[in-house]
Scaffold this active site. Structure first.
Site, PDB file in Angstrom:
ATOM      1  CG  ASP A 281      27.798  -6.315  -0.195  1.00 37.13           C
ATOM      2  OD1 ASP A 281      26.602  -6.432  -0.510  1.00 37.13           O
ATOM      3  OD2 ASP A 281      28.602  -7.261  -0.211  1.00 37.13           O
TER       4      ASP A 281
ATOM      5  CD  GLU B 250      23.544 -12.844  -3.360  1.00 43.51           C
ATOM      6  OE1 GLU B 250      24.102 -13.891  -2.993  1.00 43.51           O
ATOM      7  OE2 GLU B 250      23.005 -12.067  -2.562  1.00 43.51           O
TER       8      GLU B 250
ATOM      9  CG  HIS C  26      31.180 -13.295   0.395  1.00 43.70           C
ATOM     10  ND1 HIS C  26      30.682 -12.797  -0.797  1.00 43.70           N
ATOM     11  CD2 HIS C  26      30.187 -13.168   1.303  1.00 43.70           C
ATOM     12  CE1 HIS C  26      29.447 -12.377  -0.599  1.00 43.70           C
ATOM     13  NE2 HIS C  26      29.119 -12.588   0.661  1.00 43.70           N
ATOM     14  CG  ASP C  27      27.717 -15.780  -0.069  1.00 42.82           C
ATOM     15  OD1 ASP C  27      28.087 -15.552   1.094  1.00 42.82           O
ATOM     16  OD2 ASP C  27      26.950 -15.024  -0.702  1.00 42.82           O
TER      17      ASP C  27
ATOM     18  CG  ASP D 287      23.280  -9.210   0.409  1.00 47.84           C
ATOM     19  OD1 ASP D 287      24.186 -10.036   0.254  1.00 47.84           O
ATOM     20  OD2 ASP D 287      22.360  -9.354   1.252  1.00 47.84           O
TER      21      ASP D 287
HETATM   22  C1  GLC Z   1      24.065 -12.693   0.327  1.00 48.96           C
HETATM   23  C2  GLC Z   1      25.470 -12.568   0.846  1.00 48.96           C
HETATM   24  C3  GLC Z   1      25.667 -13.542   1.954  1.00 48.96           C
HETATM   25  C4  GLC Z   1      24.700 -13.195   3.057  1.00 48.96           C
HETATM   26  C5  GLC Z   1      23.268 -13.108   2.545  1.00 48.96           C
HETATM   27  C6  GLC Z   1      22.397 -12.382   3.524  1.00 48.96           C
HETATM   28  O1  GLC Z   1      23.806 -13.924  -0.231  1.00 48.96           O
HETATM   29  O2  GLC Z   1      26.371 -12.736  -0.208  1.00 48.96           O
HETATM   30  O3  GLC Z   1      26.971 -13.574   2.437  1.00 48.96           O
HETATM   31  O4  GLC Z   1      24.756 -14.167   4.069  1.00 48.96           O
HETATM   32  O5  GLC Z   1      23.162 -12.390   1.346  1.00 48.96           O
HETATM   33  O6  GLC Z   1      22.711 -11.019   3.567  1.00 48.96           O
END
Ligand code: GLC
Ligand code: CA
Length: 559
Positions: free
Chosen positions: A98, A260, A332-333, A201
């Protein structure tokens, strides 16, 4: 479109704190992942994205990194990582780390040095501004609530910017020295450590306007504006940085990346994927975006199957000739896909299979999130202490501040909390679900007696066994080209609850039907059509040239 090695792959996401604990401290760890490599191989996956395992104070569960080149002791050591990597190599599974580089942790050396000397080398690694009339430099709201600005420790009128938690200071992408440092670190993982690539991310957050103007307050009523508005206005800024990143890291090393990314349109999609895109693929968040379009702190309205179908079809059509999306139903979000996307009557094993059919037959690099292959639904949380996530805590407070009752507030979280994706993986029906030998750090799912790997492995009709067959079908040499490169063509929806489409390849055409309604549907086939896989009740009638897919069922038909 150029062919790439990752095009026909199936990926799996692990949330490491909740996958498998081997030392009895209640937290999942790297030896736990290594132990389960045979399970993942058996499932048929090729790529493994592991959420952050770097050294971290865990203010945002590892998405706050204190050292990009070290493993947090909670997960094990660098030696453990190497063992995991070796086991994954042996099984033919590539590891995706990640990449969290919009921000780091306030406990990273860089930030400590920036606090000591804001005008020095490391001060320039962060976004530091003077306050305005004793207040924050502007009125942007952070993703986890409150201002994006906090006082730089040890300085009275200096603020540092953080789009997420205050322990996640944003890195200054406008500084070329910082960018070089990041590329060096990435290449160490990609080349020296030999990983297959990165999941990237929150990366659109690097699209900033360094002048930090004031923004029109949004409807939350605190005089602030969501920081996402600045990002949406500065997509080009992010894309320029990402072009450089790609040309320095992924492309020269032929590595995979999955971004993402939110806010994809027909116009900008080619900047992100395909021959001139900055990523190997990007997650398809179109359904999530539709759900949160009219976001309000206390909730959102469920999408109907029709709306869900429209947005994912829209995304498929947007990407069809450009490049590769990464279809997902949860991560996971997010709360669990079965609970979020399906009507109440199909929030069960049958619905989970039919939704899996869609997830794994769309065009793109599909990602399966741990537990999805068991048919996991949302966990029932009884009170706020059972939740861990900082965003959930902020949402709880927001609901309470707006006068919502405890019961309504808990319902909001039971529908939406990020914690649903963070509860332990269910390996068997023992006291701690085979996850640990002690009380796990998060609550265990209420259905763990039946929803677990051991039970599902034994049951030929389980969601798990269905996923195995489904993944094997997707990768079957006879069909892999069609599933990978075949054109996506939407089919009509006869009952407003059916997701149906064709994948048209050079060698064959495959029809996919998933019926989430309360009546059977029929679709035309021909004399030679063949049922490749089904879930629920499906009847092929070659003499009448039709296939009947009962309610809550799905079919994959070779036309
Ligand atoms: C992304 C991750 C999330 C995190 C955010 C800040 O959205 O998937 O879990 O809180 O970035 O890093
Ligand atoms: Ca452990």
């Amino acid at each position: 479109m150029q062919k790439k090695w990752w095009h026909g792959k199936v990926a799996y996401q692990i949330y490491p704190k909740s996958f498998k604990d081997t030392n009895g401290d209640g937290f999942g760890d790297l030896p736990g992942i290594t132990e389960k490599i045979p399970y993942l191989k058996d499932l048929g996956i090729d790529l493994l994205w592991i959420s952050p395992i770097y050294k971290s104070p865990f203010a945002d569960q590892g998405y706050d990194i204190a050292d990009y080149q070290d493993i947090d002791p909670i997960f094990g050591s660098m030696e453990d990582f190497k063992k995991l990597k070796a086991a994954a190599d042996e099984a033919g599974i590539g590891i995706l780390m990640d990449l969290v580089v919009n921000h780091c942790s306030d406990e990273h050396e860089w930030f400590k040095k920036a606090c000591e000397d804001p005008n020095g080398k490391y001060g320039k690694y962060f976004i530091i501004r003077e306050g305005k009339d004793g207040k924050e430099p502007n009125n942007l709201r952070a993703c986890f609530g409150g201002s994006v600005w906090d006082k730089l420790p040890g300085h009275d009128n200096l603020y540092y910017c953080h789009f997420f938690h205050k322990k996640q200071p944003d890195l200054n992408w406008f500084n070329p020295e910082l960018r070089e440092e990041i590329y060096k670190m990435m290449n160490w993982w990609l080349v020296d450590m030999g990983i297959a690539g990165f999941r990237v991310d929150a990366i659109m957050c690097i699209g900033k306007d360094p002048s930090f103007p004031m923004y029109e307050p949004d409807n939350v009523g605190d005089g602030m504006c969501s920081c996402g508005v600045m990002n949406a206005q500065n997509v080009d800024v992010a894309v320029n940085f990402l072009r450089e990143m790609n040309s320095r890291t992924f492309t020269p090393n032929d590595k995979y990346s999955v971004g993402e990314v939110f806010g994809i349109t027909k116009e900008n999609v080619k900047d992100f994927i395909g021959d001139n895109g900055v990523f190997g693929s990007i997650f398809d968040f179109s359904a999530r975006e539709a759900l949160t379009k009219h976001y309000c702190f206390y909730g959102f309205e469920k999408l109907s199957v029709k709306q869900y179908r429209e947005v994912i079809f829209g995304a498929q059509e947007t990407a069809n000739t450009t490049g590769f999306l990464a279809p997902v139903i949860e991560n996971h979000d997010e709360p669990r896909g079965v609970t979020t996307w399906l009507p109440l009557m199909w929030q069960n094993a049958q619905g989970a299979k039919a939704l899996g059919t869609v997830n794994l037959t769309l065009k793109g690099v599909p990602f399966v999130f741990q537990g999805q292959e068991l048919g996991m639904t949302n966990t029932k949380f009884d009170n706020i202490d059972e939740l861990d996530d900082c965003q959930s805590k902020d949402q709880y407070k927001n609901c309470k501040d707006h006068g919502l009752s405890e019961a309504v507030t808990m319902q909001v979280l039971n529908d939406q909390a990020r914690d649903h994706g963070r509860v332990p993986m269910l390996w068997d029906d023992s006291e701690y679900a085979g996850f640990s030998t002690t009380t796990p750090w998060m609550k265990l799912h209420q259905d763990r007696a039946v929803l677990n790997v051991a039970a599902e492995e034994k049951d030929p009709n389980s969601v798990l066994n269905y996923y195995k067959t489904l993944i094997a079908l997707r990768k079957d040499p006879k069909y892999i080209k069609t599933f990978t490169y075949g054109n996506f063509v939407a089919l009509e929806d006869p009952n407003d609850h059916t997701i149906a489409y064709l994948r048209q390849g050079h060698e064959n055409t495959i029809m996919v039907i998933a019926n989430f309604g309360d009546k059977a549907v029929t679709f035309p086939i021909n004399d030679e059509s063949e049922l490749l896989l089904s879930s629920g009740t499906v009847k092929m009638d070659n003499t009448l040239d039709k296939v009947t897919v009962a309610e809550g069922s799905s079919a994959i038909v070779l036309l």
